[in-house]
Scaffold this active site. Structure first.
Site, PDB file in Angstrom:
ATOM      1  CE1 TYR A 160      -2.920   3.147   0.798  1.00  0.00           C
ATOM      2  CE2 TYR A 160      -3.568   2.097   2.859  1.00  0.00           C
ATOM      3  CZ  TYR A 160      -3.691   3.135   1.965  1.00  0.00           C
ATOM      4  OH  TYR A 160      -4.581   4.149   2.194  1.00  0.00           O
ATOM      5  CE  LYS A 190      -6.123   1.578  -0.692  1.00  0.00           C
ATOM      6  NZ  LYS A 190      -5.808   3.015  -0.801  1.00  0.00           N
TER       7      LYS A 190
END
Length: 323
Positions: A160, A190
C-alpha cells in the site's frame, strides 16, 4: 485481557490446512471501509453487517478493511483482529471478498494480523510501510514487506503506497521488480499516489501483478492509462457515480465519464472543509448506516456542522446522483 493474550499468541498456519493461493485478478471498485464505533467511540461490530448490505446493494463486492479510511493507526491490535474476524465471518455468507490491511509501525503486530487474516480466509492482505522509523532504502522496505507476507504464505500480498501519509517515497516500479523476486505471494500495489507517470511505469513492469488506483478524484485519468480497478473511500457512499463513470468509459462516452468524475471531485471538495473522515462517516449515517464518529485526533462534527453538511450535499445534488 486474557482474550488479548490469546490472540497475540495466534498460531502459525498449518500448511496442510491453509487454502490454495487465489490467483484470480481483482477488478472494479473496492471500498476502503470505515471502522464502526458506538457513541462512546468504542468498536461497534454489530454495524458491520449493515455496511456489507449497503455495499452489496450498490454492487461493491470487495472491501479493504482497516486501512487509512478504517482509522487503523487509532485501533489497538485486538480491535483490528476483532474487525477482521467480523468482516471475514460476514463475507463467507454475503459473497464479499475481504482484503485485510495489516500494516503499521510495529511489524510484529503486522505479522500477527497477516497470520490471522490467512486463517480467516481473507482474499488478500496489504500493508503500508512503517512510518515513524522509516525504511532507509528500497531493500529495507522490501524486507519489511517480506517479513509480514511470509506469515500468510497462501494469501496474495499488496503493498500500500501512500507517501502523502507515510512519508515513505521510493520508486514503485523498482519496488515491484524487487518484491517480485523476494516475496512469493506478491500480487501488486494499492497505488495511492498522484504520480500518473510512475503509475504507467508500474503497469509496464507489472509482470502479471495488479496496480490498484487509490485516488478517487483521478480514477478516470488512471483508467485511460490502463487501470482496471480502484480502492477508494468514496465508494462507500458514492459507488453509483463511480459505476456510471466506469461504464461510460467502457462505452467510449468520455463526456459522460468526465461528468461523473467531476461529481466525485466536487463531493470530496464538499467534505474536506468539515474534516474528510468525520464528514464521510456522517454521510454514511445520512444513508442509513450509522458508523459513529471518527477518533481523535479528528475533530467530531457538531450538530450544526452535520446540518450544514447535509445542506451542502443537497445543494450539490449528491442524493440525486446516487439514487
Amino acid at each position: 485481557m486474557p482474550l488479548l493474550v490469546r490472540r497475540l499468541d495466534y498460531p502459525h498456519p498449518n500448511p496442510t490446512e491453509t487454502k490454495t493461493m487465489n490467483q484470480t485478478p481483482l477488478r472494479g471498485l473496492v471500498a476502503a471501509t470505515h471502522t464502526p464505533f458506538d457513541s462512546n467511540g468504542q468498536l461497534e461490530l454489530g454495524n458491520v453487517e449493515a455496511q456489507a448490505s449497503h455495499l452489496i446493494k450498490n454492487d461493491v463486492r470487495t472491501v479493504f478493511i482497516g486501512g487509512s479510511t478504517g482509522e487503523s493507526p487509532m485501533l489497538t491490535l485486538e480491535e483490528r483482529m476483532r474487525l477482521a474476524t467480523r468482516w471475514c465471518a460476514i463475507a463467507r455468507s454475503a459473497e464479499i471478498e475481504v482484503i485485510v490491511h495489516v500494516g503499521g509501525n510495529c511489524l510484529e503486530d503486522a505479522r500477527v494480523l497477516a497470520r490471522q487474516a490467512e486463517q480467516l480466509g481473507a482474499r488478500a492482505i496489504s500493508m503500508v510501510a512503517p512510518s515513524y522509523f522509516k525504511p532507509s532504502n528500497l531493500d529495507m522496505l522490501v524486507a519489511c514487506c517480506a517479513q509480514v507476507a511470509k506469515e500468510a504464505p497462501q494469501t496474495p500480498f499488496y503493498y500500500y503506497d501512500i507517501p502523502a501519509l507515510t512519508g515513505v517515497k521510493f520508486s514503485m516500479p523498482d519496488f515491484m521488480q524487487r518484491a517480485s523476486e523476494v516475496i512469493p505471494t506478491f500480487a501488486g500495489l494499492k497505488y495511492t499516489n498522484f504520480d500518473l507517470g510512475e503509475f504507467q511505469l508500474c503497469r509496464s513492469v507489472a509482470l502479471g501483478h495488479e496496480v490498484f488506483w487509490g485516488v478517487d478524484e483521478f480514477y478516470l485519468a488512471a483508467m485511460t492509462l490502463g487501470a482496471q480497478g480502484a480502492i477508494g473511500s468514496t465508494f462507500n457512499f458514492a459507488a453509483p457515480i463511480a459505476h456510471r463513470m466506469e461504464n461510460a468509459f467502457v462505452r467510449g462516452d468520455l463526456e459522460s465519464a468526465r461528468r461523473e468524475q467531476l461529481r466525485i471531485v466536487q463531493l470530496v471538495q464538499t467534505l474536506v472543509p468539515y474534516g474528510y473522515l468525520p464528514a464521510a462517516k456522517a454521510v454514511m449515517k445520512m444513508l442509513g448506516v450509522d458508523l459513529g464518529g471518527a477518533r481523535l485526533p479528528f475533530a467530531p462534527l457538531s450538530d450544526e456542522q452535520k446540518r450544514s453538511l447535509r445542506a451542502d450535499l443537497e445543494k450539490l445534488g449528491f442524493f440525486e446522483w446516487i439514487s
